[in-house]
Design an enzyme around this catalytic site. Structure first.
Site: not given
Length: 273
Positions: A206, A225
């Site tokens: 991420k 996320d």
DNA sequence: TACCAGGACGTGC
DNA sequence: GCACGTCATGGT
């Protein structure tokens, strides 16, 4: 100098508050925004948005002003996904920034398992401790520290700045970049860049996607996320739980436009649109 | 008090 | 390769 731009496709608050930048603050009728060692004042009268700064070329690129966002907005609405359409319409002035690569690396290492207000505070303290003091429009500010300064600070410095367990990640990554530089990251395509970024301590999938998207202008990135996970379930009816697979799902759906879509969705969800 | 926040690492299997 | 516990800190 002053840059002037159609406010419909350049909204200071939406552009700065959508989670892609952690260094900005209210000032007069708008905001001061900071990038690397530079600063600007961005404000809008509703019809036009103005950028006042000492380096017009830098902030023209920083705010992505060469790109026609009317096309981006129409592209987004073309998917006929309710949340996405609402977001693109309400936030047509949200622009993706082209930020400093190393600043993005350290900033998003700090962002992991953290919340935005606290991230801003930590970065502010790191700049105050290791950055260079400057002044812009009568306001004192600190530049983002050089990698060399970060590499020499030691893990204890990051701990005192409130980084928590991320102190060692920052220390190790800064020391490595101070030694190697990041020239090897240039010219890589998006997936190769992501893999290379994940080789730094504290950078997972991420965080690598965020660095690629905001620091290397790789718009075919889709950071996943906790908010995107929620959007995936609630607004796309998805059943996957693995974040890497959710990322692949969205990349397959939005391709080279993934980054823009991701920001509309992320910010729209946070605003409860 | 337990849970969440723009998750990633180390270990064990 | 994959699942799982752990990692500071501040806000609800």
């Amino acid at each position: 100098m002053v840059i002037s731009y159609d406010a419909k496709y350049f909204h200071p608050l939406h552009t700065l508050d959508c989670g892609q930048i952690f260094r900005f603050e209210p000032f007069k009728e708008g905001f001061l925004a900071f990038s690397g060692v530079k600063a600007c004042y961005v404000h809008s009268d509703g019809a036009k948005t103005f950028v006042e700064c000492d380096d017009g070329d830098y902030f023209y690129n920083f705010f992505d002003l060469a790109r026609d966002y009317s096309k981006i907005v129409e592209m987004a609405k073309g998917y006929s996904i309710p949340l996405l359409t609402r977001s693109a319409e309400s936030c047509s002035g949200l622009r993706l920034l082209n930020q400093q690569k190393e600043e993005m690396i350290y900033s998003f290492i700090i962002s992991q398992n953290n919340n935005i207000p606290r991230i801003k505070g930590i970065i502010s303290r790191i700049c105050a401790g290791l950055g260079e003091k400057r002044e812009f429009m009568g306001v004192e500010y600190y530049t983002f520290p050089s990698t060399h300064a970060l590499a020499g600070a030691g893990a204890e410095f990051f701990k005192r700045a409130g980084c928590g367990y991320r102190d060692k990640f920052l220390d190790e990554t800064a020391k490595r970049i101070d030694k190697e530089g990041i020239g090897n990251l240039e010219k890589l395509n998006t997936s190769a860049l992501k893999q290379a970024l994940m080789g730094y301590k504290g950078v997972g999938a991420k965080v690598a996607d965020c660095i690629a998207l905001f620091g290397f202008s790789k718009r075919d990135s889709f950071p996943v996320d906790t908010w995107i996970e929620k959007i995936y379930k609630e607004d796309f009816g998805g059943a996957l739980t693995d974040r890497n697979k959710i990322c692949d799902y969205f990349l397959g759906l939005f391709g080279e436009n993934s980054g823009y879509i991701q920001q509309y969705l992320f910010y729209g969800k946070r605003l409860n649109l």
